[in-house]
Design a protein around this motif. Structure first.
Motif, short mmCIF file in Angstrom:
data_model
loop_
_atom_site.label_atom_id
_atom_site.label_comp_id
_atom_site.label_asym_id
_atom_site.label_seq_id
_atom_site.Cartn_x
_atom_site.Cartn_y
_atom_site.Cartn_z
N GLY A 149 14.27 -3.47 -15.57
CA GLY A 149 13.79 -3.18 -14.03
C GLY A 149 12.40 -2.84 -13.22
N PHE A 150 12.01 -2.22 -13.58
CA PHE A 150 10.59 -0.94 -13.08
C PHE A 150 9.48 -1.92 -14.47
CE2 PHE A 150 13.93 2.35 -12.09
CZ PHE A 150 13.95 1.90 -10.72
N SER A 151 8.06 -1.38 -13.37
CA SER A 151 7.09 -1.98 -13.98
C SER A 151 6.81 -0.89 -14.86
CB SER A 151 6.06 -2.43 -13.20
OG SER A 151 5.84 -1.11 -12.39
N PRO A 185 0.85 -0.93 0.21
CA PRO A 185 -0.25 -0.01 -0.15
C PRO A 185 0.59 1.11 0.03
CG PRO A 185 0.19 -1.22 1.80
CD PRO A 185 -0.16 -2.26 1.16
N PHE A 186 2.30 1.60 0.66
CA PHE A 186 2.67 2.38 0.80
C PHE A 186 3.74 3.07 -0.51
CE2 PHE A 186 1.61 3.18 5.10
CZ PHE A 186 1.81 4.16 4.92
N ASP A 187 4.05 1.40 -1.23
CA ASP A 187 4.22 1.84 -3.03
C ASP A 187 3.34 2.69 -3.69
OD1 ASP A 187 6.37 0.62 -5.07
OD2 ASP A 187 4.09 0.58 -5.55
N ARG A 188 1.44 1.87 -3.47
CA ARG A 188 0.81 2.34 -4.30
C ARG A 188 1.02 4.43 -4.05
NH1 ARG A 188 -2.01 -1.29 -3.20
NH2 ARG A 188 -3.66 -0.35 -1.44
N LEU A 189 0.74 4.86 -2.33
CA LEU A 189 0.63 5.55 -2.04
C LEU A 189 1.85 6.89 -2.33
CD1 LEU A 189 -0.45 8.02 -0.25
CD2 LEU A 189 0.47 7.21 1.79
N HIS A 206 8.76 -9.18 -18.17
CA HIS A 206 9.21 -9.96 -17.91
C HIS A 206 8.30 -9.89 -16.88
CE1 HIS A 206 13.90 -10.54 -17.72
NE2 HIS A 206 13.18 -10.25 -18.77
N GLU A 207 7.75 -10.72 -15.94
CA GLU A 207 6.90 -11.54 -15.62
C GLU A 207 6.88 -10.36 -14.48
OE1 GLU A 207 3.87 -12.29 -16.04
OE2 GLU A 207 4.47 -12.16 -17.97
N PRO A 208 5.79 -10.02 -13.69
CA PRO A 208 5.48 -8.64 -12.20
C PRO A 208 6.64 -9.67 -11.26
CG PRO A 208 3.27 -9.06 -12.88
CD PRO A 208 4.03 -10.35 -13.24
N ASP A 209 7.46 -8.55 -10.04
CA ASP A 209 7.94 -8.86 -9.26
C ASP A 209 7.46 -9.48 -8.04
OD1 ASP A 209 10.80 -9.25 -9.82
OD2 ASP A 209 11.70 -7.14 -9.74
N PRO A 210 7.54 -10.57 -7.41
CA PRO A 210 6.29 -10.54 -6.26
C PRO A 210 6.59 -9.04 -5.02
CG PRO A 210 7.84 -12.43 -6.31
CD PRO A 210 8.34 -11.05 -7.76
N PRO A 211 5.81 -8.70 -4.34
CA PRO A 211 4.81 -9.43 -3.79
C PRO A 211 3.16 -8.85 -5.53
CG PRO A 211 4.48 -7.56 -3.16
CD PRO A 211 5.79 -7.76 -3.66
N PHE A 212 3.90 -8.46 -6.38
CA PHE A 212 2.65 -8.09 -7.36
C PHE A 212 2.35 -8.79 -8.52
CE2 PHE A 212 5.67 -3.99 -6.79
CZ PHE A 212 4.54 -2.99 -5.97
N ASP A 213 3.21 -9.82 -8.05
CA ASP A 213 2.76 -10.95 -9.30
C ASP A 213 1.34 -11.54 -8.41
OD1 ASP A 213 4.29 -12.05 -6.93
OD2 ASP A 213 4.77 -13.68 -8.15
N PRO A 247 15.36 -9.69 6.01
CA PRO A 247 15.83 -9.78 4.49
C PRO A 247 14.77 -9.27 3.67
CG PRO A 247 14.00 -11.81 5.28
CD PRO A 247 14.34 -10.49 6.27
N PHE A 248 15.08 -8.47 2.55
CA PHE A 248 14.11 -7.79 1.45
C PHE A 248 14.60 -8.60 0.01
CE2 PHE A 248 18.27 -5.51 2.38
CZ PHE A 248 18.74 -5.28 0.32
N THR A 249 13.08 -7.91 -1.41
CA THR A 249 13.82 -8.48 -2.12
C THR A 249 14.30 -7.49 -3.55
OG1 THR A 249 11.78 -7.92 -3.21
CG2 THR A 249 11.39 -9.58 -1.40
N ARG A 250 14.43 -8.16 -3.93
CA ARG A 250 14.94 -6.91 -5.49
C ARG A 250 13.97 -5.96 -5.57
NH1 ARG A 250 13.78 -6.93 -11.04
NH2 ARG A 250 15.26 -5.80 -12.25
N ALA A 251 12.54 -6.44 -5.52
CA ALA A 251 11.62 -5.35 -5.77
C ALA A 251 11.59 -4.32 -4.25
CB ALA A 251 10.36 -5.87 -6.28
N ASP A 252 11.82 -4.70 -3.09
CA ASP A 252 12.01 -3.77 -2.49
C ASP A 252 13.28 -2.66 -2.68
OD1 ASP A 252 9.95 -4.96 -1.21
OD2 ASP A 252 11.10 -6.95 0.10
N LEU A 253 14.00 -3.31 -3.06
CA LEU A 253 15.47 -2.56 -3.28
C LEU A 253 15.12 -1.55 -4.43
CD1 LEU A 253 18.35 -1.84 -2.28
CD2 LEU A 253 18.96 -3.36 -4.15
#
Length: 459
Positions: free
Chosen positions: A210-212, A55-59, A243-250, A444-450
């Motif tokens: 890398g960006f959607s 939700p904060f990525d969306r905001l 490429h398919e969406p990164d988690p958790p957007f998938d 731990p964080f994901t590539r998408a988080d970084l």
């Protein structure tokens, strides 16, 4: 009142239309594929909607888009909002943290009431667009006591019309594109060139790693459907790979059913159909005025408790962000005449540093890794990074002290410093803010988080 049910047969749009007649304050919770949607309805109007996927990525995306028009929403303020309201603590049942963040921005005069209403509107539109795609799930209807401060009231019928029209545009890109969170990459030829892509801006090409599609649209300050429309011919001819969406957007519902996708491919193979790229490109209708004026969705200004305004809408500028350029890890960028972003990562764990390099190896950044925190300051001065990743707990000197030293150097007063730690405690976040940290990343964080942090602070 507490109603439970499923929508295996009852479609979400039908459920929402049913609630237009509600005379009470109702919130709808729906559960499907590990995602939780929450929609607040007051007297038949939606006052807020959210779902559990970032939700904060969306905001952040919607605040950033508005920041092109509203200078007070600069990256420092947006980082402060995230540090202040994004946490892993229990979410209050009547007020989601991102809604509290918008209220705070309004109270602190970073937003005007009409701007806060616009942000709410855009967030709700995105959430409803994904919600009406849900095929199966469970729902629960409950009452809430109405203590939530109402920033906007949106017509359910008009939201549904808008969302369904929007989805029709997305489906015009099927079967190649099934989600706005798919990630486009330019196909690199053996000579290192991208080929003949005259319709793609160089700035966009530099960020297309890398960006959607949805994130790219914000970086470029364009409407996401219009941006996708411009890339679509190159996706069709194979110049751009998706490429398919990164988690958790998938986990979010697809705009196009995968079973239909398989059927279309099978049909095309059987007929040996030759695709006319120009013809298909022309069939995608450009969208004009895709950002609806507030008055199109809001019931009345009196109901919304917003002062009257003559502005139909906030129009965004077309200013693009700075491009970046690829380079090898740990080496200064070659002088190509274009801006290359350098990221320094300081951590006494070689394993963690390798992971950071792996996450960013295909991106447009020069990555410098430092495993000795005592030597970090001198190396940071040498490389003059655009962003610093700083582990909190290291031998010799901790991240708090190192951050304080870096901030005391006038060269790095404005450099984003992201604290990295395995602790989820709010105390660490507060301390990080006090020593001048710009953001906080929990292991731990994901590539998408970084990438989300990089997107937030460098673009």
């Amino acid at each position: 009142m507490k109603n439970l049910g499923t929508f295996t047969k009852l479609r979400p749009p039908s459920l929402l239309r049913h609630l237009t007649n509600a005379s009470e304050n109702v919130f709808l919770q729906a559960f499907s594929q590990s995602i939780n949607w929450t929609i607040y309805i007051e007297n038949g109007k939606i006052i807020y909607a959210t779902h559990s996927v970032e939700p904060f990525d969306r905001l952040e995306r919607h605040l950033r888009r508005l920041s092109y028009q509203v200078p007070t929403l600069d990256k420092e303020v947006r980082a402060q909002v995230r540090l202040k309201f994004e946490s892993d603590t229990h979410i209050p049942p009547l007020m989601h943290p991102e809604y509290e963040a918008i209220s705070w921005l309004l109270n602190e005069k970073y937003l005007q009431p009409t701007q806060a209403a616009l942000i709410i509107q855009e967030l709700v539109k995105e959430v409803i667009e994904s919600f009406i795609l849900v095929k199966e799930g469970k729902y629960e209807l409950s009452l809430f006591d109405g203590r939530v401060p109402v920033l906007s009231k949106l017509s359910i019928d008009k939201l549904l019309v808008y969302s369904q029209e929007r989805l029709q545009h997305w489906r015009s890109f099927a079967p190649q594109i099934t989600s706005p969170f798919q990630r486009p990459y330019l196909l690199m030829k053996a000579d290192g060139n991208h080929g003949n892509l005259p319709g793609i801006q160089q700035k966009l090409a530099n960020w297309m790693k890398g960006f959607s599609l949805r994130h790219l649209a914000v970086i470029m300050n364009q409407d996401e459907v219009q941006l996708t429309h411009s890339l679509y011919p190159y996706i069709l001819n194979g110049s751009i790979l998706l490429h398919e969406p990164d988690p958790p957007f998938d986990k979010l519902p697809k705009t196009f059913d995968e079973r239909l996708k398989a059927q279309i491919y099978h049909h095309q193979l059987n007929k040996y159909q030759v695709v006319d790229i120009k013809e298909l490109h022309n069939k995608v209708t450009p969208i004009n005025n895709v950002i609806l004026p507030i008055t199109n969705l809001v019931a009345t200004e009196e109901e919304v408790q917003i002062p009257p305004s003559r502005e139909e809408n906030i129009k965004y500028s077309t200013t693009a962000t700075k491009p970046s350029h690829n380079s090898r890890k740990g080496k200064p960028a070659k002088n190509t005449g274009k801006k290359n972003y350098t990221i320094v990562s300081v951590d006494d764990s070689p394993t963690f540093l390798k992971e950071i390099s792996r996450f960013l190896e295909d991106e447009n950044f020069s990555v410098v890794t430092i495993n000795d925190p005592v030597k970090a300051v001198m190396l940071i001065i040498r490389y003059k990074p655009d962003l610093i990743l700083l582990d909190l707990h290291m031998e010799g000197i901790d991240g708090y002290e190192l951050c304080r030293i870096i901030r005391n150097n006038s060269m790095f007063k404005k450099t984003p410093i992201i604290m990295v730690t395995g602790s989820k405690g709010i105390v660490d976040k507060v301390k990080a803010r006090l020593v001048g940290a710009s953001g906080y990343l929990t292991k731990p964080f994901t590539r998408a988080d970084l990438l989300k942090m990089v997107f937030m602070h460098l673009t």
